[in-house]
Design an enzyme around this catalytic site. Structure first.
Site, PDB file in Angstrom:
ATOM      1  N   GLY A  90     -11.714  17.292   3.495  1.00 39.22           N
ATOM      2  CA  GLY A  90     -10.289  17.202   3.791  1.00 39.22           C
ATOM      3  C   GLY A  90      -9.875  17.071   5.231  1.00 39.22           C
ATOM      4  O   GLY A  90      -8.703  16.823   5.508  1.00 39.22           O
ATOM      5  N   PRO A 117     -17.107  16.613   3.367  1.00 39.07           N
ATOM      6  CA  PRO A 117     -16.236  15.657   4.053  1.00 39.07           C
ATOM      7  C   PRO A 117     -16.515  14.223   3.597  1.00 39.07           C
ATOM      8  O   PRO A 117     -17.669  13.854   3.355  1.00 39.07           O
ATOM      9  CB  PRO A 117     -16.620  15.827   5.524  1.00 39.07           C
ATOM     10  CG  PRO A 117     -18.037  16.314   5.496  1.00 39.07           C
ATOM     11  CD  PRO A 117     -18.220  17.069   4.203  1.00 39.07           C
ATOM     12  N   ARG A 174     -13.630  11.355   4.297  1.00 43.03           N
ATOM     13  CA  ARG A 174     -12.849  10.506   5.195  1.00 43.03           C
ATOM     14  C   ARG A 174     -13.324  10.580   6.646  1.00 43.03           C
ATOM     15  O   ARG A 174     -13.444   9.553   7.316  1.00 43.03           O
ATOM     16  CB  ARG A 174     -11.384  10.934   5.123  1.00 43.03           C
ATOM     17  CG  ARG A 174     -10.433   9.986   5.802  1.00 43.03           C
ATOM     18  CD  ARG A 174      -9.032  10.576   5.885  1.00 43.03           C
ATOM     19  NE  ARG A 174      -8.509  11.076   4.656  1.00 43.03           N
ATOM     20  CZ  ARG A 174      -7.751  10.378   3.790  1.00 43.03           C
ATOM     21  NH1 ARG A 174      -7.429   9.127   4.084  1.00 43.03           N
ATOM     22  NH2 ARG A 174      -7.311  10.916   2.676  1.00 43.03           N
ATOM     23  N   ARG A 177      -4.263   1.488   0.212  1.00 44.26           N
ATOM     24  CA  ARG A 177      -3.677   2.704   0.810  1.00 44.26           C
ATOM     25  C   ARG A 177      -2.221   2.544   1.273  1.00 44.26           C
ATOM     26  O   ARG A 177      -1.410   3.430   1.012  1.00 44.26           O
ATOM     27  CB  ARG A 177      -4.565   3.229   1.943  1.00 44.26           C
ATOM     28  CG  ARG A 177      -5.997   3.566   1.489  1.00 44.26           C
ATOM     29  CD  ARG A 177      -6.779   4.400   2.482  1.00 44.26           C
ATOM     30  NE  ARG A 177      -6.231   5.737   2.576  1.00 44.26           N
ATOM     31  CZ  ARG A 177      -5.449   6.162   3.526  1.00 44.26           C
ATOM     32  NH1 ARG A 177      -5.160   5.365   4.531  1.00 44.26           N
ATOM     33  NH2 ARG A 177      -4.958   7.377   3.508  1.00 44.26           N
ATOM     34  N   CYS A 226       1.232 -11.168  -5.804  1.00 49.65           N
ATOM     35  CA  CYS A 226       2.614 -11.383  -6.259  1.00 49.65           C
ATOM     36  C   CYS A 226       3.352 -10.077  -6.516  1.00 49.65           C
ATOM     37  O   CYS A 226       3.751  -9.795  -7.652  1.00 49.65           O
ATOM     38  CB  CYS A 226       2.585 -12.213  -7.524  1.00 49.65           C
ATOM     39  SG  CYS A 226       1.572 -13.656  -7.294  1.00 49.65           S
ATOM     40  N   GLU A 227       3.466  -9.261  -5.511  1.00 51.08           N
ATOM     41  CA  GLU A 227       4.241  -8.017  -5.602  1.00 51.08           C
ATOM     42  C   GLU A 227       4.782  -7.725  -4.224  1.00 51.08           C
ATOM     43  O   GLU A 227       4.049  -7.872  -3.237  1.00 51.08           O
ATOM     44  CB  GLU A 227       3.348  -6.824  -5.984  1.00 51.08           C
ATOM     45  CG  GLU A 227       2.695  -6.935  -7.308  1.00 51.08           C
ATOM     46  CD  GLU A 227       2.270  -5.583  -7.852  1.00 51.08           C
ATOM     47  OE1 GLU A 227       2.851  -4.562  -7.466  1.00 51.08           O
ATOM     48  OE2 GLU A 227       1.340  -5.585  -8.669  1.00 51.08           O
TER      49      GLU A 227
HETATM   50  N1  LLP Z   1     -14.150  17.234  -2.200  1.00 52.12           N
HETATM   51  C1  LLP Z   1     -13.305  17.056  -3.222  1.00 52.12           C
HETATM   52  C2  LLP Z   1     -13.416  17.938  -4.388  1.00 52.12           C
HETATM   53  C3  LLP Z   1     -12.320  16.045  -3.172  1.00 52.12           C
HETATM   54  O1  LLP Z   1     -11.487  15.891  -4.190  1.00 52.12           O
HETATM   55  C4  LLP Z   1     -12.247  15.208  -2.026  1.00 52.12           C
HETATM   56  C5  LLP Z   1     -11.252  14.134  -1.940  1.00 52.12           C
HETATM   57  C6  LLP Z   1     -13.156  15.422  -0.989  1.00 52.12           C
HETATM   58  C7  LLP Z   1     -14.086  16.444  -1.105  1.00 52.12           C
HETATM   59  C8  LLP Z   1     -13.168  14.588   0.247  1.00 52.12           C
HETATM   60  O2  LLP Z   1     -12.005  14.710   0.990  1.00 52.12           O
HETATM   61  P1  LLP Z   1     -11.901  13.994   2.418  1.00 52.12           P
HETATM   62  O3  LLP Z   1     -12.855  14.710   3.350  1.00 52.12           O
HETATM   63  O4  LLP Z   1     -12.285  12.568   2.256  1.00 52.12           O
HETATM   64  O5  LLP Z   1     -10.505  14.160   2.811  1.00 52.12           O
HETATM   65  N2  LLP Z   1      -7.657   8.022  -1.886  1.00 52.12           N
HETATM   66  C9  LLP Z   1      -6.994   8.944  -0.983  1.00 52.12           C
HETATM   67  C10 LLP Z   1      -7.819  10.190  -0.730  1.00 52.12           C
HETATM   68  C11 LLP Z   1      -8.210  10.934  -1.982  1.00 52.12           C
HETATM   69  C12 LLP Z   1      -9.043  12.173  -1.736  1.00 52.12           C
HETATM   70  C13 LLP Z   1      -9.580  12.715  -3.012  1.00 52.12           C
HETATM   71  N3  LLP Z   1     -10.432  13.850  -2.874  1.00 52.12           N
HETATM   72  C14 LLP Z   1      -6.659   8.218   0.324  1.00 52.12           C
HETATM   73  O6  LLP Z   1      -6.932   7.025   0.433  1.00 52.12           O
HETATM   74  O7  LLP Z   1      -6.074   8.816   1.227  1.00 52.12           O
END
Ligand code: LLP
Length: 421
Positions: free
Chosen positions: A239, A276, A278, A314, A346-347
């Site tokens: 996160g 992690p 992202r 996104r 087309c949106e």
């Molecule tokens: N662990 C779990 C249980 C999760 O659900 C997620 C992300 C992560 C780890 C990884 O989180 P990160 O470090 O990547 O923030 N598609 C969305 C983001 C969806 C995140 C879903 N869960 C976007 O493009 O912003």
């Protein structure tokens, strides 16, 4: 260190000019920098070096085999959320004991798959899921290490679609009921409680929601131990956010996060896992597109690209901001003018940015979307029968296509026509 820099008037990825990749691969495409991926992984690994830990890359962010192999070679574990991701992790050579299985609705088939291939732990999210896993494990004559994902009811202060730690979200079990639920898990055959799991959301740009959640986890650890459970592992989720604009955003760094983890749960003597996604891959990838037309609207000017919402969802889905930069460095002092930057789908939702100030651009110019490595290629589709966007990996002065663009025949031949038609 930034591995996406202008040199000789053009944008490079490590030691490869983007224009060279575009000439060879065609546009649009995603491109990732190996050096950036590795650097980001190591930042987390070092941030937790004060104790036993495993960085389990949340491969939902970008799950190409070449990316997984790059991180696995560094020692990364994987956080998987489906049978497909589990298979991908194993295919990339990740051993089962480095795979954490998360997700709110694991099917019995997926459980069997992970149990027969080996799994470090399963993070459970509900009572029916616990009972199902217990039955599957028992039938296979196995005992599975498990944690329960607790929902700490903390506001992650992020976009509503990616916040997961509030009580209204579908994730985990309410922390207030944790002791009762752990008592049930411990009594279920085939399951062995090893720890606690928590994940409160994605793109968090402040540390205090983590602090609040982890303080609750620390307290719960004490309570569960007092109840007789062996809590030896804490999975603290992912996160941590990344800067999507270069100007005013300064989200906390992995080092700050690691210090926070040590401060809040370090005294418990648990092995720490984090997930992690992202931060590892987001700023390690670009989406590169070409301008098809510059269209003069009634009161606005549109930059129509050959990338669209199907390639990068996104902005349409989360109102996300991505910096869009010209691949050829504009002349110094070039005047900026506002453009609506759109794709050909087309949106009206197929809009990447409105009124974005850009230097002069013309048809055939290349542009790059920054910070597109996470949740870019993995969320792409073939909407409008636009071929699934290819991916390229750069390492030093080498680059390689790591997922090829399918031909129209490839796409069409995936359909089958019933005999009776
Ligand atoms: N662990 C779990 C249980 C999760 O659900 C997620 C992300 C992560 C780890 C990884 O989180 P990160 O470090 O990547 O923030 N598609 C969305 C983001 C969806 C995140 C879903 N869960 C976007 O493009 O912003």
């Amino acid at each position: 260190m930034d591995h996406f820099l202008y040199r000789d008037g053009a944008l490079w990825v490590e030691d490869v000019p983007l224009a060279e990749i575009a000439a060879q691969v065609g546009t649009p495409f995603y491109v990732y920098s190996t050096a950036t991926l590795v650097r980001h992984y190591r930042l987390f690994d070092e941030a937790l070096a004060w104790g036993p830990h495993l960085v389990c890359y949340a491969m939902k962010a970008a799950s190409n085999q070449a990316i997984l192999k790059t991180l696995a070679a560094e020692g990364a574990g994987m956080d998987v959320v489906s049978g497909g991701e589990y298979a991908r992790a194993r295919a990339a050579g990740v051993p089962g004991d480095r795979i954490v299985f998360s997700g709110v609705g694991k099917t019995r088939d997926e459980m069997r798959q992970a149990l027969s291939g080996g799994v470090r732990q399963v993070n459970l999210e509900s009572e029916p899921e616990m009972r199902a896993l217990s039955q599957v494990a028992q039938a296979m004559g196995l005992e599975v290490p498990v944690t329960v994902r607790v929902n700490p009811d903390v506001d992650a202060r992020t976009h509503a679609k990616i916040a997961t730690g509030k009580s209204e979200n579908k994730f985990g079990i309410p922390i207030a009921r944790a002791r009762e639920v752990y008592a049930e898990v411990a009594a279920l055959p085939g399951l062995r409680v090893v720890g606690i799991d928590v994940h409160i959301g994605s793109q968090l740009t402040q540390l205090d929601p983590f602090e609040a959640a982890y303080a609750k986890v620390a307290e719960l650890t004490g309570a569960l131990r007092a109840d007789g459970h062996q809590i030896t592992r804490l999975d603290l989720g992912g996160g941590l956010g990344i800067p999507y604009t270069r100007s005013n955003e300064t989200p906390p760094l992995p080092g700050d996060y690691g210090a926070l983890v040590q401060r809040t749960v370090g005294h418990l003597g648990c092995e720490i896992e984090i997930e992690p996604g992202r931060l590892i891959v987001g700023n390690a990838g670009l989406l590169v597109a070409r301008v098809i037309y510059v269209k003069e609207g009634e009161d606005r000017r549109f930059l129509i690209l050959d990338a669209a919402m199907n390639d990068l969802i996104r902005p349409a889905m989360y109102d996300a901001h991505h910096e869009i930069v010209p691949v050829s460095d504009p002349a110094p002092g070039a005047e900026l003018a506002p453009f609506d930057i759109v794709g050909p789908v087309c949106e009206s939702g197929d809009t990447f940015a409105r009124g974005r100030l850009m230097p002069p651009l013309a048809a055939d110019d290349l542009v790059a979307f920054r910070s597109a490595g996470a949740y870019g290629a993995v969320m792409a589709s073939e909407y409008n029968t636009r071929a699934l966007v290819p991916e390229v990996l750069v390492k030093g002065d080498q680059f390689s296509v790591i997922r090829a663009r399918p031909s129209f025949d490839d796409i069409i031949n995936r359909d089958t026509i019933p005999e009776w038609l």
